[in-house]
Design a protein around this motif. Structure first.
Motif, PDB file in Angstrom:
ATOM      1  N   ASN A   1       0.821  -1.205   0.000  1.00  0.00           N
ATOM      2  CA  ASN A   1       0.000   0.000   0.000  1.00  0.00           C
ATOM      3  C   ASN A   1       0.859   1.262   0.000  1.00  0.00           C
ATOM      4  O   ASN A   1       2.025   1.228   0.404  1.00  0.00           O
ATOM      5  CB  ASN A   1      -0.902   0.031   1.238  1.00  0.00           C
ATOM      6  N   PRO A   2       0.291   2.391  -0.424  1.00  0.00           N
ATOM      7  CA  PRO A   2       1.012   3.655  -0.328  1.00  0.00           C
ATOM      8  C   PRO A   2       1.418   3.937   1.119  1.00  0.00           C
ATOM      9  O   PRO A   2       0.695   3.587   2.052  1.00  0.00           O
ATOM     10  CB  PRO A   2      -0.019   4.688  -0.800  1.00  0.00           C
ATOM     11  N   HIS A   3       2.572   4.530   1.292  1.00  0.00           N
ATOM     12  CA  HIS A   3       3.098   4.971   2.587  1.00  0.00           C
ATOM     13  C   HIS A   3       3.522   3.830   3.502  1.00  0.00           C
ATOM     14  O   HIS A   3       3.872   4.076   4.645  1.00  0.00           O
ATOM     15  CB  HIS A   3       2.115   5.898   3.314  1.00  0.00           C
ATOM     16  N   GLN A   4       3.493   2.583   3.046  1.00  0.00           N
ATOM     17  CA  GLN A   4       3.991   1.483   3.870  1.00  0.00           C
ATOM     18  C   GLN A   4       5.504   1.406   3.726  1.00  0.00           C
ATOM     19  O   GLN A   4       6.030   1.360   2.608  1.00  0.00           O
ATOM     20  CB  GLN A   4       3.382   0.143   3.459  1.00  0.00           C
ATOM     21  N   ILE A   5       6.189   1.387   4.845  1.00  0.00           N
ATOM     22  CA  ILE A   5       7.639   1.233   4.833  1.00  0.00           C
ATOM     23  C   ILE A   5       7.936  -0.223   4.529  1.00  0.00           C
ATOM     24  O   ILE A   5       7.359  -1.127   5.132  1.00  0.00           O
ATOM     25  CB  ILE A   5       8.239   1.656   6.183  1.00  0.00           C
ATOM     26  N   HIS A   6       8.834  -0.468   3.562  1.00  0.00           N
ATOM     27  CA  HIS A   6       9.129  -1.851   3.172  1.00  0.00           C
ATOM     28  C   HIS A   6      10.576  -1.996   2.730  1.00  0.00           C
ATOM     29  O   HIS A   6      11.225  -1.037   2.328  1.00  0.00           O
ATOM     30  CB  HIS A   6       8.182  -2.314   2.066  1.00  0.00           C
ATOM     31  N   SER A   7      11.063  -3.229   2.869  1.00  0.00           N
ATOM     32  CA  SER A   7      12.431  -3.550   2.454  1.00  0.00           C
ATOM     33  C   SER A   7      12.518  -5.049   2.197  1.00  0.00           C
ATOM     34  O   SER A   7      11.709  -5.826   2.688  1.00  0.00           O
ATOM     35  CB  SER A   7      13.447  -3.147   3.524  1.00  0.00           C
ATOM     36  N   ASN A   8      13.516  -5.433   1.411  1.00  0.00           N
ATOM     37  CA  ASN A   8      13.819  -6.848   1.226  1.00  0.00           C
ATOM     38  C   ASN A   8      14.705  -7.274   2.380  1.00  0.00           C
ATOM     39  O   ASN A   8      15.599  -6.545   2.777  1.00  0.00           O
ATOM     40  CB  ASN A   8      14.530  -7.086  -0.101  1.00  0.00           C
ATOM     41  N   VAL A   9      14.463  -8.463   2.913  1.00  0.00           N
ATOM     42  CA  VAL A   9      15.160  -8.930   4.090  1.00  0.00           C
ATOM     43  C   VAL A   9      16.013 -10.146   3.752  1.00  0.00           C
ATOM     44  O   VAL A   9      15.521 -11.092   3.153  1.00  0.00           O
ATOM     45  CB  VAL A   9      14.160  -9.318   5.210  1.00  0.00           C
ATOM     46  N   ASN A  10      17.286 -10.117   4.127  1.00  0.00           N
ATOM     47  CA  ASN A  10      18.155 -11.285   3.983  1.00  0.00           C
ATOM     48  C   ASN A  10      17.936 -12.159   5.204  1.00  0.00           C
ATOM     49  O   ASN A  10      18.273 -11.779   6.315  1.00  0.00           O
ATOM     50  CB  ASN A  10      19.610 -10.840   3.876  1.00  0.00           C
ATOM     51  N   MET A  11      17.375 -13.356   4.992  1.00  0.00           N
ATOM     52  CA  MET A  11      17.074 -14.255   6.104  1.00  0.00           C
ATOM     53  C   MET A  11      18.212 -15.232   6.346  1.00  0.00           C
ATOM     54  O   MET A  11      18.044 -16.238   7.030  1.00  0.00           O
ATOM     55  CB  MET A  11      15.766 -14.997   5.835  1.00  0.00           C
ATOM     56  N   GLY A  12      19.375 -14.989   5.768  1.00  0.00           N
ATOM     57  CA  GLY A  12      20.532 -15.838   5.992  1.00  0.00           C
ATOM     58  C   GLY A  12      20.464 -17.162   5.258  1.00  0.00           C
ATOM     59  O   GLY A  12      21.069 -18.134   5.661  1.00  0.00           O
ATOM     60  N   GLU A  13      19.723 -17.209   4.179  1.00  0.00           N
ATOM     61  CA  GLU A  13      19.580 -18.462   3.408  1.00  0.00           C
ATOM     62  C   GLU A  13      20.648 -18.558   2.353  1.00  0.00           C
ATOM     63  O   GLU A  13      21.114 -17.616   1.816  1.00  0.00           O
ATOM     64  CB  GLU A  13      18.199 -18.513   2.755  1.00  0.00           C
TER      65      GLU A  13
END
Length: 79
Positions: free
Chosen positions: A67-79
């Motif tokens: 959604n607009p204004h949602q803070i988001h990022s790709n996360v490295n889960m250590g895989e």
């Protein structure tokens, strides 16, 4: 107080403010936000995204809706 990492979206048609990303693979990214809807289409592999305070896991064929204004990022889960 404005948030620092606003990503400015560029569209060919201003009357259709949706960004679509096709992701063959994903690296970790910094947190960001924007004023538009974003759809991330996962082409292969698996992605973990932090959207606000929730971790969302998606794989090939999945679509992530942000959604607009949602803070988001790709996360490295250590895989």
């Amino acid at each position: 107080m404005p948030l620092q990492n606003q990503e400015k979206m560029v569209f060919e048609k201003e009357d259709f403010p949706i960004r679509v990303s096709f992701l063959p693979s994903v690296n970790s990214t910094n947190s960001l936000w924007h004023e538009d809807i974003e759809l991330k289409c996962i082409l292969s592999g698996q992605v973990h995204m932090m959207i606000d305070t929730e971790v969302v896991t998606a794989g090939a064929g999945d679509i992530i809706f942000i959604n607009p204004h949602q803070i988001h990022s790709n996360v490295n889960m250590g895989e």
